[in-house]
Design an enzyme around this catalytic site. Structure first.
Site, PDB file in Angstrom:
ATOM      1  N   ASP A 270       0.217  -3.468  -6.826  1.00 58.68           N
ATOM      2  CA  ASP A 270      -0.594  -3.669  -5.632  1.00 58.68           C
ATOM      3  C   ASP A 270      -2.044  -3.471  -6.070  1.00 58.68           C
ATOM      4  OD1 ASP A 270      -1.553  -4.123  -3.097  1.00 58.68           O
ATOM      5  OD2 ASP A 270      -0.054  -2.887  -2.095  1.00 58.68           O
TER       6      ASP A 270
HETATM    7  C1  BGC Z   1      -1.814  -5.007   0.113  1.00 59.66           C
HETATM    8  C2  BGC Z   1      -0.998  -6.125  -0.477  1.00 59.66           C
HETATM    9  C3  BGC Z   1      -1.883  -7.333  -0.732  1.00 59.66           C
HETATM   10  C4  BGC Z   1      -3.026  -6.920  -1.646  1.00 59.66           C
HETATM   11  C5  BGC Z   1      -3.969  -8.045  -2.012  1.00 59.66           C
HETATM   12  C6  BGC Z   1      -3.082  -4.737  -0.675  1.00 59.66           C
HETATM   13  O1  BGC Z   1      -3.911  -3.910   0.037  1.00 59.66           O
HETATM   14  O2  BGC Z   1      -1.043  -3.830   0.192  1.00 59.66           O
HETATM   15  O3  BGC Z   1       0.053  -6.453   0.382  1.00 59.66           O
HETATM   16  O4  BGC Z   1      -1.136  -8.361  -1.292  1.00 59.66           O
HETATM   17  O5  BGC Z   1      -3.779  -5.925  -0.979  1.00 59.66           O
HETATM   18  O6  BGC Z   1      -4.697  -8.464  -0.917  1.00 59.66           O
END
Ligand code: BGC
Length: 739
Positions: A270
């Site tokens: 993540d």
């Molecule tokens: C989220 C993810 C997302 C990523 C990129 C994170 O804060 O938890 O689900 O894909 O950001 O935007």
């Protein structure tokens, strides 16, 4: 005469064109293509030409959503995009700011709750396939979707984005979604692995779950994503699990995911979820993505190079991960010169796909005076009340936003569908108002929701009351929105924001023909609305065509067939994580409710929910009857139980019913929930007709996880199979034996 209809023909989607016949099987039959090994020799020859720096470049973000390519060897960047509601707008290469392009529009698909409320595996495939085509048209290799964490608490900020509280429904929808997506030469990135069930303290909270609960509740969807759908990538979560961050959790990455399940794809972190260089890579992470800082400062960038030079990690370890990435690229045909799907975007077909999902997702909660469907020929005027009648929900909300050219609001939907002769009296009624802004800021994760201003504006209230008084019918569009329900903060309570409770009461007082439509992705306290209104409908952040689909349901062009994918509690303290005082924890959160997540808790503890899991009415009525198993005798572990059941449409209009099959084991030697969903089938039945359907349960599906033996075990003995149309509306019961 009753007609045998297997699941192949049981859901009719033919109203809107798209040939789904090849995929129109039950979810058991969806299986994805494997990562290819066809190019392993080429990969070996590339590996020897790559410098260490080039290899390391492939292991980390070199822009917000890409890793580095190697031009001289024709290795492209790996291009990623969010997300679950459709392909997100382009983000600048080195900041979260939108890139400001005019060619990055996309179809806005219903959020997770909408998809899961359809209980339709074919629509899950359709969704995945449709958004997969859009991903390719935007030149993406990886779509950061689906988001499928179990809904442990109704307050979770991402409840709207996730699918359900139930592991079976979760996997049955997730697998076809992934297969559909990956059929387009684009990788799913299944997120967030694992135990990422709250936003509060998500950056550091250490989740403690007992092994059996982990295996039976939180892992099944990921396991099915890997073993059945062959998901090509998995996103490591922010939080810790049993003391280790998930992006450097050797047990969960190398152990369970890559070892036990044989995952051959890549683990992507993540964004900014990585904390070490050597440890994360050795533990099984493949790619580090993150928030902007100089990209060379990422853990898997210069610090990793330094670690190699210092002898803290071997070059062979680096190679292992790079090879996985190259294999993925060949699988996706971004390398190797094979013809790759080109996709399409913003097409009428895709808007239709979004429509189909939305129109099967709307849940009719109450219709005690048959106010619904609205008979347009008998009505001269309709008051349309509420900010949610015109609110758009596509954009915003971190990674789950979509920039779209089309978002039909509920008011527009009604105008599109109603004859012009009907007068529409619109009044906003309540306003979405927040106290001096504490709107979500990226990286700031608190339990505090944006503080709302819950007082109604007297003038707006008066306008709304007048509109309701002077109209034959009033429809209130209430609920929440994607600023209120959002990633990075959990809700503080179940209350409806912005003074809506008061508004709804006042409107109900002046017009008995009032229909309340909730638009939200998570449970709210609607106790008094349920009591006082006679017509109550639940809709979702429902995509580009959400307003048209909703209008079609309200006007009876579509017979509602959505079912709640989670339990609506009467009070938050009835919910398991809250009743056991295990939310949100502090540095640690213990899932003390164990296996009893969602309806498992309510049913085992005999707590009456406001609306049960699986609940949803129709404009027609169904009779579920004549359930019987294919044999009396004992089943063995490798067999499949076929349960035949008749669904009779006893009303005067065609409709769809979701036959749900729950299993109980009396006198079990182990702790079990009172019942567990183990099968379902959405069946289309014409008025007055009966359809025979068959629901198959592989006996193995009844296994529990034996912690001592570290294996799935089917307990012999008698099982009760309960068949109904919600977890609390069981119509038929049969017993079967397993030896
Ligand atoms: C989220 C993810 C997302 C990523 C990129 C994170 O804060 O938890 O689900 O894909 O950001 O935007």
């Amino acid at each position: 005469m009753a007609v045998i209809s297997s699941s192949i023909t049981s859901c009719d989607n033919e109203k809107h064109t798209k040939d789904l016949s090849k995929q129109s099987l039950t979810s058991e039959t969806y299986s994805g293509k494997h990562i290819t090994h066809k190019y392993d020799e080429q990969i070996d020859s590339i590996m020897v030409q790559l410098t260490l720096e080039e290899k390391v470049g492939m292991l980390h973000g070199t822009s917000m959503f890409t890793t580095a390519g190697v031009e001289r060897l024709e290795i492209p960047e790996l291009k990623m995009a969010d997300g679950p509601l459709g392909v997100r707008e382009e983000i600048s290469r080195s900041s979260w700011a939108p890139a400001g392009l005019d060619n990055d529009f996309a179809t806005y698909y219903p959020a997770g709750g909408g998809l899961s409320a359809t209980w339709n595996t074919k629509l899950a495939y359709l969704f995945g396939n449709s958004v997969g085509e859009e991903s390719r048209a935007r030149g993406k290799d990886v779509l950061l979707s689906p988001a499928i964490n179990i809904i442990r608490t109704p307050l979770g900020g991402r409840t709207y984005e996730y699918l359900t509280e139930d592991p079976f429904l979760n996997k049955k929808l997730t697998v076809p979604f992934i297969v559909g997506l990956q059929d387009n030469d684009v990788a799913a990135c299944v997120k967030h692995y694992v135990a990422n069930n709250q936003e509060t303290n998500r950056d550091f909270v250490d989740v403690q779950i007992d092994e059996r609960t982990l295996r039976e509740i939180y892992l099944p969807v990921f396991e099915a994503a890997v073993k059945e759908a062959n998901a090509y990538s998995i996103m490591g979560a922010y939080n810790k699990f049993r003391g280790e961050y998930l992006c450097e959790n050797n047990n969960m990455l190398n152990g369970v995911l890559k070892g036990e399940w044989g995952f051959e794809g890549i683990v992507i972190s993540d964004w900014a979820a990585v904390h070490t260089s050597v440890n994360s890579l050795k533990s099984g992470l493949d790619v580090e993505m993150g928030t902007p800082k100089p990209f060379n400062e990422f853990f898997l960038a210069d610090p990793l190079l330094d670690s190699v030079k210092a002898g803290k990690i071997s070059k062979a370890e680096i190679d292992k991960h790079v090879k996985r990435i190259l294999r993925l690229m060949y699988t996706l045909k971004s390398m190797g010169g094979e013809d790759r799907k080109k996709g399409s975007i913003n097409t009428e077909d895709h808007f239709n796909d979004a429509y189909k999902i939305a129109s099967e997702s709307v849940v009719l909660l109450k219709n005690s005076k048959n106010l619904l469907p609205i008979n347009a020929s008998e009505v001269k005027s309709i008051a349309v009340i509420g900010n949610n009648a015109t609110k758009k929900n596509a954009l915003g909300g971190f990674g789950a936003g979509v920039k779209t050219k089309r978002e039909v609001t509920p008011l527009e939907g009604l105008k599109n569908r109603l004859p012009e002769s009907i007068e529409i009296n619109y009044a906003e009624g309540y306003q979405e108002k927040y106290a001096p802004k504490k709107k979500s800021i990226f990286g700031e994760v608190t339990q505090e929701r944006a503080k709302t201003i819950d007082e109604l504006d007297p003038k707006m209230l008066e306008e709304a009351i007048n509109a309701a008084k002077t109209s034959d019918v009033a429809i209130i569009f209430a609920g929440s929105n994607r600023d209120y329900e959002t990633e990075a903060s959990d809700r503080a309570d179940l209350e409806l924001p912005f003074g809506q409770g008061e508004l709804i009461e006042k409107i109900l007082e002046v017009n008995p023909n009032t229909i309340v439509v909730m638009i939200a992705g998570a449970p709210f306290n609607i106790n008094s609305i349920k009591e006082k209104s006679s017509a109550l409908v639940w809709s979702w952040f429902n995509g580009s065509e959400g307003g048209n689909a909703l209008a079609d349901v309200l006007l009876g062009n579509v017979n509602p067939s959505g079912k709640l994918p989670w339990t609506m509690p009467k009070t938050i303290m009835d919910s398991p994580a809250h009743a056991t005082n295990n939310f949100p924890g502090d540095k640690t959160v213990s899932y003390g409710e164990g296996l009893l997540v969602g309806y498992r808790w309510f049913d085992t503890k005999n707590i009456e929910p406001l609306y049960p899991f699986g609940y949803g009415l129709s404009y027609t009525t169904f009779n579920i009857k004549n359930a019987h198993a294919d044999k009396e005798g004992p089943y063995s572990e490798n067999e499949t139980i076929n349960i035949y059941v008749d669904v009779e449409n006893t009303g005067t209009i065609d409709g769809k019913e979701v036959v749900q099959l729950y299993v109980s084991k009396k006198d079990s030697k182990i702790e079990r929930a009172a019942q567990e969903l183990k099968g379902f089938e959405k069946v289309s039945v014409n008025a007055g007709k009966t359809v025979n359907t068959v629901i198959t349960i592989p006996v193995k599906e009844l296994a529990y996880y034996n912690v001592t033996k570290k294996e799935w075990v089917v307990e012999p003995g008698t099982y009760k199979i309960k068949i109904g149309n919600s977890s609390r509306a069981i119509k038929e019961e049969i017993s079967i034996n397993i030896n």
